[in-house]
Scaffold this motif. Structure first.
Motif, PDB file in Angstrom:
ATOM      1  N   TRP A   1       0.839  -1.188   0.000  1.00  0.00           N
ATOM      2  CA  TRP A   1       0.000   0.000   0.000  1.00  0.00           C
ATOM      3  C   TRP A   1       0.877   1.241   0.000  1.00  0.00           C
ATOM      4  CZ3 TRP A   1       0.638  -3.435   3.969  1.00  0.00           C
ATOM      5  CH2 TRP A   1       1.329  -2.962   5.098  1.00  0.00           C
ATOM      6  N   THR A   2       0.310   2.340  -0.476  1.00  0.00           N
ATOM      7  CA  THR A   2       0.864   3.662  -0.223  1.00  0.00           C
ATOM      8  C   THR A   2      -0.256   4.493   0.371  1.00  0.00           C
ATOM      9  OG1 THR A   2       0.374   4.416  -2.483  1.00  0.00           O
ATOM     10  CG2 THR A   2       2.571   3.537  -2.063  1.00  0.00           C
ATOM     11  N   ALA A   3       0.085   5.331   1.337  1.00  0.00           N
ATOM     12  CA  ALA A   3      -0.964   6.000   2.103  1.00  0.00           C
ATOM     13  C   ALA A   3      -0.418   7.255   2.764  1.00  0.00           C
ATOM     14  CB  ALA A   3      -1.514   5.048   3.179  1.00  0.00           C
ATOM     15  N   ALA A   4      -1.339   8.072   3.255  1.00  0.00           N
ATOM     16  CA  ALA A   4      -1.023   9.203   4.116  1.00  0.00           C
ATOM     17  C   ALA A   4      -1.577   8.887   5.502  1.00  0.00           C
ATOM     18  CB  ALA A   4      -1.636  10.484   3.568  1.00  0.00           C
ATOM     19  N   ALA A   5      -0.696   8.699   6.462  1.00  0.00           N
ATOM     20  CA  ALA A   5      -1.099   8.420   7.839  1.00  0.00           C
ATOM     21  C   ALA A   5      -0.216   9.250   8.760  1.00  0.00           C
ATOM     22  CB  ALA A   5      -0.984   6.936   8.157  1.00  0.00           C
ATOM     23  N   PRO A   6      -0.437  10.568   8.793  1.00  0.00           N
ATOM     24  CA  PRO A   6       0.406  11.465   9.582  1.00  0.00           C
ATOM     25  C   PRO A   6       0.081  11.389  11.071  1.00  0.00           C
ATOM     26  CG  PRO A   6      -1.341  12.698   8.537  1.00  0.00           C
ATOM     27  CD  PRO A   6      -1.479  11.289   8.046  1.00  0.00           C
ATOM     28  N   ARG A   7       0.648  12.279  11.836  1.00  0.00           N
ATOM     29  CA  ARG A   7       0.495  12.308  13.289  1.00  0.00           C
ATOM     30  C   ARG A   7      -0.983  12.243  13.666  1.00  0.00           C
ATOM     31  NH1 ARG A   7       3.846  14.377  17.580  1.00  0.00           N
ATOM     32  NH2 ARG A   7       2.940  13.462  19.457  1.00  0.00           N
ATOM     33  N   GLY A   8      -1.305  11.340  14.600  1.00  0.00           N
ATOM     34  CA  GLY A   8      -2.681  11.187  15.069  1.00  0.00           C
ATOM     35  C   GLY A   8      -3.522  10.247  14.228  1.00  0.00           C
ATOM     36  N   THR A   9      -2.884   9.517  13.280  1.00  0.00           N
ATOM     37  CA  THR A   9      -3.611   8.561  12.448  1.00  0.00           C
ATOM     38  C   THR A   9      -2.741   7.334  12.197  1.00  0.00           C
ATOM     39  OG1 THR A   9      -2.836   9.304  10.262  1.00  0.00           O
ATOM     40  CG2 THR A   9      -4.673  10.526  11.239  1.00  0.00           C
ATOM     41  N   TRP A  10      -3.377   6.260  11.772  1.00  0.00           N
ATOM     42  CA  TRP A  10      -2.663   5.065  11.327  1.00  0.00           C
ATOM     43  C   TRP A  10      -3.628   4.201  10.536  1.00  0.00           C
ATOM     44  CZ3 TRP A  10      -3.768   0.061  13.640  1.00  0.00           C
ATOM     45  CH2 TRP A  10      -4.608   0.098  14.774  1.00  0.00           C
TER      46      TRP A  10
ATOM     47  N   LEU B   1      -8.892   2.660   8.513  1.00  0.00           N
ATOM     48  CA  LEU B   1      -8.217   3.930   8.761  1.00  0.00           C
ATOM     49  C   LEU B   1      -8.608   4.435  10.147  1.00  0.00           C
ATOM     50  CD1 LEU B   1      -8.617   3.554   5.605  1.00  0.00           C
ATOM     51  CD2 LEU B   1      -8.288   6.015   5.430  1.00  0.00           C
ATOM     52  N   TYR B   2      -7.623   4.779  10.960  1.00  0.00           N
ATOM     53  CA  TYR B   2      -7.852   5.202  12.336  1.00  0.00           C
ATOM     54  C   TYR B   2      -7.402   6.651  12.541  1.00  0.00           C
ATOM     55  CZ  TYR B   2      -8.340   0.202  13.387  1.00  0.00           C
ATOM     56  OH  TYR B   2      -8.750  -1.106  13.410  1.00  0.00           O
ATOM     57  N   ARG B   3      -8.118   7.351  13.419  1.00  0.00           N
ATOM     58  CA  ARG B   3      -7.693   8.679  13.847  1.00  0.00           C
ATOM     59  C   ARG B   3      -8.181   8.902  15.272  1.00  0.00           C
ATOM     60  NH1 ARG B   3     -11.704  12.726  10.367  1.00  0.00           N
ATOM     61  NH2 ARG B   3     -13.591  12.393  11.613  1.00  0.00           N
ATOM     62  N   LEU B   4      -7.577   9.862  15.949  1.00  0.00           N
ATOM     63  CA  LEU B   4      -7.988  10.188  17.306  1.00  0.00           C
ATOM     64  C   LEU B   4      -9.387  10.805  17.293  1.00  0.00           C
ATOM     65  CD1 LEU B   4      -4.630  11.685  18.599  1.00  0.00           C
ATOM     66  CD2 LEU B   4      -5.647   9.490  19.272  1.00  0.00           C
ATOM     67  N   PRO B   5     -10.243  10.429  18.239  1.00  0.00           N
ATOM     68  CA  PRO B   5     -11.613  10.964  18.265  1.00  0.00           C
ATOM     69  C   PRO B   5     -11.626  12.489  18.316  1.00  0.00           C
ATOM     70  CG  PRO B   5     -11.415   9.099  19.764  1.00  0.00           C
ATOM     71  CD  PRO B   5     -10.027   9.433  19.299  1.00  0.00           C
ATOM     72  N   GLY B   6     -12.528  13.056  17.544  1.00  0.00           N
ATOM     73  CA  GLY B   6     -12.650  14.499  17.496  1.00  0.00           C
ATOM     74  C   GLY B   6     -11.685  15.167  16.546  1.00  0.00           C
ATOM     75  N   SER B   7     -10.770  14.391  15.981  1.00  0.00           N
ATOM     76  CA  SER B   7      -9.794  14.940  15.059  1.00  0.00           C
ATOM     77  C   SER B   7     -10.436  15.201  13.700  1.00  0.00           C
ATOM     78  CB  SER B   7      -8.633  13.962  14.892  1.00  0.00           C
ATOM     79  OG  SER B   7      -7.807  14.322  13.811  1.00  0.00           O
TER      80      SER B   7
ATOM     81  N   ALA C   1      -8.342  15.050  11.118  1.00  0.00           N
ATOM     82  CA  ALA C   1      -7.365  14.420  10.233  1.00  0.00           C
ATOM     83  C   ALA C   1      -8.064  13.422   9.319  1.00  0.00           C
ATOM     84  CB  ALA C   1      -6.290  13.717  11.056  1.00  0.00           C
ATOM     85  N   ARG C   2      -7.563  13.308   8.111  1.00  0.00           N
ATOM     86  CA  ARG C   2      -8.166  12.400   7.138  1.00  0.00           C
ATOM     87  C   ARG C   2      -7.097  11.466   6.564  1.00  0.00           C
ATOM     88  NH1 ARG C   2     -13.363  13.431   5.613  1.00  0.00           N
ATOM     89  NH2 ARG C   2     -14.234  15.429   6.300  1.00  0.00           N
ATOM     90  N   PRO C   3      -6.768  10.391   7.292  1.00  0.00           N
ATOM     91  CA  PRO C   3      -5.847   9.416   6.711  1.00  0.00           C
ATOM     92  C   PRO C   3      -6.416   8.905   5.390  1.00  0.00           C
ATOM     93  CG  PRO C   3      -7.039   8.461   8.564  1.00  0.00           C
ATOM     94  CD  PRO C   3      -7.347   9.931   8.560  1.00  0.00           C
ATOM     95  N   ALA C   4      -5.548   8.581   4.459  1.00  0.00           N
ATOM     96  CA  ALA C   4      -5.999   8.189   3.127  1.00  0.00           C
ATOM     97  C   ALA C   4      -5.070   7.132   2.556  1.00  0.00           C
ATOM     98  CB  ALA C   4      -6.041   9.406   2.202  1.00  0.00           C
ATOM     99  N   VAL C   5      -5.639   6.229   1.779  1.00  0.00           N
ATOM    100  CA  VAL C   5      -4.883   5.188   1.082  1.00  0.00           C
ATOM    101  C   VAL C   5      -4.910   5.509  -0.403  1.00  0.00           C
ATOM    102  CG1 VAL C   5      -4.667   2.724   0.608  1.00  0.00           C
ATOM    103  CG2 VAL C   5      -5.508   3.494   2.839  1.00  0.00           C
ATOM    104  N   ARG C   6      -3.732   5.622  -0.996  1.00  0.00           N
ATOM    105  CA  ARG C   6      -3.652   5.941  -2.424  1.00  0.00           C
ATOM    106  C   ARG C   6      -3.582   4.691  -3.287  1.00  0.00           C
ATOM    107  NH1 ARG C   6      -0.438  10.020  -0.043  1.00  0.00           N
ATOM    108  NH2 ARG C   6       1.442   8.750  -0.280  1.00  0.00           N
TER     109      ARG C   6
END
Length: 428
Positions: free
Chosen positions: A111-120, A187-193, A195-200
């Motif tokens: 995979w390639t993805a964007a999973a910055p701080r506060g996401t995975w 795709l996970y993120r901290l509640p209330g965030s 952030a939009r993790p994304a899979v390319r």
């Protein structure tokens, strides 16, 4: 023979025994691969799920990129490597069933993805077996760009009657095969965030590589005399650096190779990104890559899809596949795309190497006018010594015998992949 842990010994000429990180299939063919004659071909299929169409959406927005749109649930996840327990909200997508076209014995997801701080994100796989049922969902990786909120990791202990996960590779139980599979990305993120993790890109390589008794060199494929100008980085100059990420040296062949390819495309981390690296260390982007490909369960930086996902952070497309021959690999060199290969060999099996190894990665950058392999081999004492020439027949034999042609394919979208070989199952 079963897969072995990928921390193994390597003996370099004139040096003492050390350790080297390799990939899960790099030491031996698995017992799941049936015996076959020398004429039996390798069967390899790579498929990417284009536009994430079909399948089941749960809180995701689909298109060219799979994005977190809205949470559909929460998970309390305890990071076993020191980040404690946190609650995460998630969205996920489950792919349609993908037929392989033959009975496969191994599968590697990429995979390639964007999973910055506060996401995975977590990637899983389940398959349909030759015994007529679906497997459970296996975790193929838990991945994040950094390591501040979650330590990226493979998951041990996933052995059952259908198969086993060896770090990043599903291997079916001996005597059984898989005919189709599904992938699932959560795709996970901290509640209330916001952030939009994304899979390319999300895809998988399924394969059945028979045991063979001979490995004839493929005929030249038209890349003779082409040498790509790939930067040269030595892993050996990093020996002893950052023991918390496996200590550099022989352990960093994979991130060093990946770094060479990323730099070839003039991508990679900025000086501000690797400002934490000791300023006395040369090539600090290699230290950065080792940290950001490190698998905390495997305890090494040689996880295959973690390396191609790292390249994806810089806008590159990357995936793991098997190439059936150097003739196939030449198609990439002609397209201007260097290839990272995984192999093991004794010093006698690969003339010019000067060492033997139970597993190693290097970058194929071209071919001589007579068809021999030009490699940037990071197992070299200095950057200047990285360029090597290896005999074509010898290299093809050790590469195909030891890993069945495992390769990292990394490229920008502006440099399209070559066409697949007509008449064979597409493997890129």
């Amino acid at each position: 023979m079963p897969h072995l842990r990928r921390l193994v010994s390597v003996l370099v000429a004139g040096a003492t025994a050390a350790t080297l990180t390799l990939s899960p299939s790099a030491q031996a063919r698995t017992a799941a691969v049936p015996s076959a004659t020398a004429e039996a071909p390798s069967q390899v299929s790579f498929h990417r799920f284009a536009r994430f169409s079909g399948g089941v959406r749960e809180g995701t927005a689909n298109g060219h990129t799979l994005r977190f749109h809205r949470p559909v649930g929460t998970l309390d996840y305890t990071d076993p490597f020191g980040s404690g327990t946190k609650t995460w909200e998630y969205a996920r997508w489950t792919s349609p069933v993908r037929a392989i076209g033959f009975g496969a014995t191994e599968l590697v997801a990429s995979w390639t993805a964007a999973a910055p701080r506060g996401t995975w994100l977590q990637v899983e796989m389940r398959a349909h077996t030759s015994t007529g049922h679906d497997t459970k969902w296996y975790v193929m990786g838990r991945w994040a760009e950094g390591d501040e909120d979650l330590h990226r990791t493979s998951v041990n202990g996933q052995r059952d009657a259908d198969g086993t996960i060896y770090t990043d590779t599903f291997v079916s139980t001996s005597g059984t095969t898989i005919s189709s599979y599904q992938l699932r990305a959560t795709l996970y993120r901290l509640p209330g965030s916001h952030a939009r993790p994304a899979v390319r890109m999300l895809g998988a390589m399924a394969s059945a590589v028979p045991e063979r008794t001979d490995y004839p060199a493929g005929p030249p494929g038209g890349a003779q005399g082409i040498e790509l100008k790939v930067p040269r980085f030595s892993q050996e100059i990093h020996k002893g650096e950052y023991p918390e990420w496996d200590g550099g040296g022989e352990a960093w062949c994979s991130p060093t190779s990946t770094s060479m390819v990323v730099a070839y495309y003039r991508r990679g981390p900025k000086p501000a990104d690797y400002a934490w690296v000791d300023p006395s260390y040369a090539d600090p982007w290699v230290d950065y890559a080792a940290r950001h490909t490190y698998d905390y369960t495997y305890e090494g930086a040689g996880n295959w899809p973690f390396n191609t996902a790292y390249a994806g952070r810089f806008g590159l497309d990357g995936f793991v596949t098997r190439l059936r021959s150097l003739t196939e690999l030449e198609r990439f060199i002609k397209a201007g795309i260097p290839i990272v290969t995984s192999q093991s060999f004794t010093a006698e099996e690969l003339p010019g190497a000067g060492y033997g190894t139970n597993g190693h990665l290097m970058v194929i950058i071209g071919f001589t006018r007579t068809g021999d392999v030009i490699a940037n081999d990071p197992a070299s004492p200095s950057n200047d010594a990285v360029r090597r020439v290896y005999p074509r027949a010898a290299f093809e034999k050790v590469w195909q015998r030891s890993t069945g042609g495992v390769s990292y394919v990394i490229h920008p979208k502006s440099r399209p992949l070559p066409r697949n070989v007509p008449g064979l199952t597409p493997n890129w």
